[in-house]
Design a protein around this motif. Structure first.
Motif, mmCIF file in Angstrom:
data_model
loop_
_atom_site.group_PDB
_atom_site.id
_atom_site.type_symbol
_atom_site.label_atom_id
_atom_site.label_comp_id
_atom_site.label_asym_id
_atom_site.label_seq_id
_atom_site.Cartn_x
_atom_site.Cartn_y
_atom_site.Cartn_z
ATOM 1 N N LYS A 68 0.838 -1.197 0.000
ATOM 2 C CA LYS A 68 0.000 0.000 0.000
ATOM 3 C C LYS A 68 0.875 1.249 0.000
ATOM 4 N N ALA A 69 0.321 2.322 -0.515
ATOM 5 C CA ALA A 69 1.032 3.595 -0.548
ATOM 6 C C ALA A 69 1.447 4.042 0.850
ATOM 7 N N SER A 70 0.637 3.732 1.835
ATOM 8 C CA SER A 70 0.957 4.131 3.212
ATOM 9 C C SER A 70 2.230 3.449 3.732
ATOM 10 N N ILE A 71 2.593 2.324 3.150
ATOM 11 C CA ILE A 71 3.839 1.627 3.487
ATOM 12 C C ILE A 71 4.960 2.064 2.544
ATOM 13 N N PHE A 72 4.608 2.205 1.261
ATOM 14 C CA PHE A 72 5.610 2.495 0.233
ATOM 15 C C PHE A 72 6.182 3.908 0.352
ATOM 16 N N ILE A 73 5.350 4.899 0.628
ATOM 17 C CA ILE A 73 5.827 6.290 0.658
ATOM 18 C C ILE A 73 6.885 6.520 1.741
ATOM 19 N N PRO A 74 6.684 6.091 2.984
ATOM 20 C CA PRO A 74 7.769 6.271 3.968
ATOM 21 C C PRO A 74 9.048 5.517 3.564
ATOM 22 N N PHE A 75 8.870 4.343 2.952
ATOM 23 C CA PHE A 75 10.006 3.556 2.474
ATOM 24 C C PHE A 75 10.773 4.323 1.401
ATOM 25 N N VAL A 76 10.076 4.767 0.354
ATOM 26 C CA VAL A 76 10.749 5.434 -0.764
ATOM 27 C C VAL A 76 11.350 6.774 -0.329
ATOM 28 N N ASN A 77 10.736 7.440 0.623
ATOM 29 C CA ASN A 77 11.276 8.712 1.109
ATOM 30 C C ASN A 77 12.625 8.558 1.794
ATOM 31 N N ARG A 78 12.930 7.370 2.258
ATOM 32 C CA ARG A 78 14.245 7.133 2.866
ATOM 33 C C ARG A 78 15.326 6.984 1.812
ATOM 34 N N ILE A 79 14.907 6.765 0.552
ATOM 35 C CA ILE A 79 15.860 6.571 -0.539
ATOM 36 C C ILE A 79 15.820 7.752 -1.505
ATOM 37 N N THR B 238 -2.337 4.323 -7.059
ATOM 38 C CA THR B 238 -2.671 4.005 -8.451
ATOM 39 C C THR B 238 -1.451 3.450 -9.177
ATOM 40 N N ALA B 239 -0.297 4.077 -8.969
ATOM 41 C CA ALA B 239 0.934 3.600 -9.612
ATOM 42 C C ALA B 239 1.271 2.179 -9.165
ATOM 43 N N LEU B 240 1.161 1.916 -7.860
ATOM 44 C CA LEU B 240 1.464 0.579 -7.343
ATOM 45 C C LEU B 240 0.511 -0.469 -7.908
ATOM 46 N N SER B 241 -0.727 -0.078 -8.172
ATOM 47 C CA SER B 241 -1.713 -1.035 -8.694
ATOM 48 C C SER B 241 -1.450 -1.399 -10.148
ATOM 49 N N LYS B 242 -0.607 -0.636 -10.833
ATOM 50 C CA LYS B 242 -0.327 -0.881 -12.248
ATOM 51 C C LYS B 242 0.983 -1.622 -12.481
ATOM 52 N N THR B 243 1.666 -1.980 -11.398
ATOM 53 C CA THR B 243 2.944 -2.664 -11.547
ATOM 54 C C THR B 243 2.940 -3.997 -10.805
ATOM 55 N N LEU B 244 3.808 -4.886 -11.260
ATOM 56 C CA LEU B 244 4.088 -6.123 -10.532
ATOM 57 C C LEU B 244 5.120 -5.739 -9.480
ATOM 58 N N ASN B 245 4.770 -5.875 -8.218
ATOM 59 C CA ASN B 245 5.629 -5.444 -7.130
ATOM 60 C C ASN B 245 6.245 -6.661 -6.436
ATOM 61 N N ILE B 246 7.559 -6.690 -6.427
ATOM 62 C CA ILE B 246 8.282 -7.750 -5.735
ATOM 63 C C ILE B 246 8.939 -7.087 -4.533
ATOM 64 N N LEU C 161 9.201 -3.214 5.345
ATOM 65 C CA LEU C 161 9.592 -3.176 3.939
ATOM 66 C C LEU C 161 11.017 -2.654 3.833
ATOM 67 N N VAL C 162 11.915 -3.469 3.303
ATOM 68 C CA VAL C 162 13.319 -3.069 3.178
ATOM 69 C C VAL C 162 13.787 -3.036 1.732
ATOM 70 N N GLY C 163 13.007 -3.631 0.808
ATOM 71 C CA GLY C 163 13.369 -3.635 -0.598
ATOM 72 C C GLY C 163 12.152 -3.795 -1.476
ATOM 73 N N CYS C 164 12.208 -3.196 -2.660
ATOM 74 C CA CYS C 164 11.084 -3.291 -3.590
ATOM 75 C C CYS C 164 11.583 -3.129 -5.022
ATOM 76 N N LEU C 165 11.109 -3.989 -5.880
ATOM 77 C CA LEU C 165 11.357 -3.888 -7.318
ATOM 78 C C LEU C 165 9.993 -3.849 -7.983
ATOM 79 N N ARG C 166 9.780 -2.842 -8.831
ATOM 80 C CA ARG C 166 8.492 -2.687 -9.515
ATOM 81 C C ARG C 166 8.687 -2.891 -11.008
ATOM 82 N N ILE C 167 7.769 -3.665 -11.621
ATOM 83 C CA ILE C 167 7.832 -3.965 -13.048
ATOM 84 C C ILE C 167 6.551 -3.491 -13.719
ATOM 85 N N LEU C 168 6.705 -2.771 -14.809
ATOM 86 C CA LEU C 168 5.587 -2.371 -15.652
ATOM 87 C C LEU C 168 5.698 -3.200 -16.925
ATOM 88 N N THR C 169 4.654 -3.954 -17.247
ATOM 89 C CA THR C 169 4.713 -4.849 -18.402
ATOM 90 C C THR C 169 3.369 -4.947 -19.101
#
Length: 126
Positions: free
Chosen positions: A11-22, A34-42, A50-58
């Motif tokens: 969820k964005a509520s988890i992803f945003i604090p994570f990405v803000n650290r990077i 919306t962006a997260l719902s359009k990608t394959l998230n590993i 959450l310590v790592g995330c790879l997003r794929i758009l395909t």
């Protein structure tokens, strides 16, 4: 470390604090969701953090791209990014094309990625 392919619970509520650290920035909750719902998230979690995330758009057939591969700084150089990349190659139905930030080329080459097309960008204000 727990890895989840196609993490439907990201969820964005988890992803945003994570990405803000990077990549610190002003991210909107609904647009991020919306962006997260359009990608394959590993994802990679350590004790439910959450310590790592790879997003794929395909499109699922012709084309796939890694939109980002992110690992929290204190978890880097522990094989998490390599495992996320391996899972991407295993579970994506297409070839993956992506750009690498300067300085990260060695990481991708070490993980068996081959240089391909030149990368270009068209910048757009948020």
């Amino acid at each position: 470390m727990e890895y989840i392919v196609d993490d439907q619970n990201l969820k964005a509520s988890i992803f945003i604090p994570f990405v803000n650290r990077i990549w610190p920035g002003e991210y909107e909750m609904d647009k991020t969701q919306t962006a997260l719902s359009k990608t394959l998230n590993i994802t990679a979690y350590n004790d439910e953090v959450l310590v790592g995330c790879l997003r794929i758009l395909t499109d699922g057939y012709f084309f796939g791209t890694i939109t980002e591969l992110l690992v929290l700084p204190e978890y880097q150089k522990q094989g998490i990014g390599s495992e996320l990349l391996r899972l991407a190659g295993e579970y994506t139905p297409t070839m993956l094309y992506f750009g690498a930030q300067r300085g990260a080329e060695g990481f991708y080459e070490k993980n068996g990625c081959q240089k391909s097309l030149q990368s270009y960008e068209i910048k757009k204000e948020r």
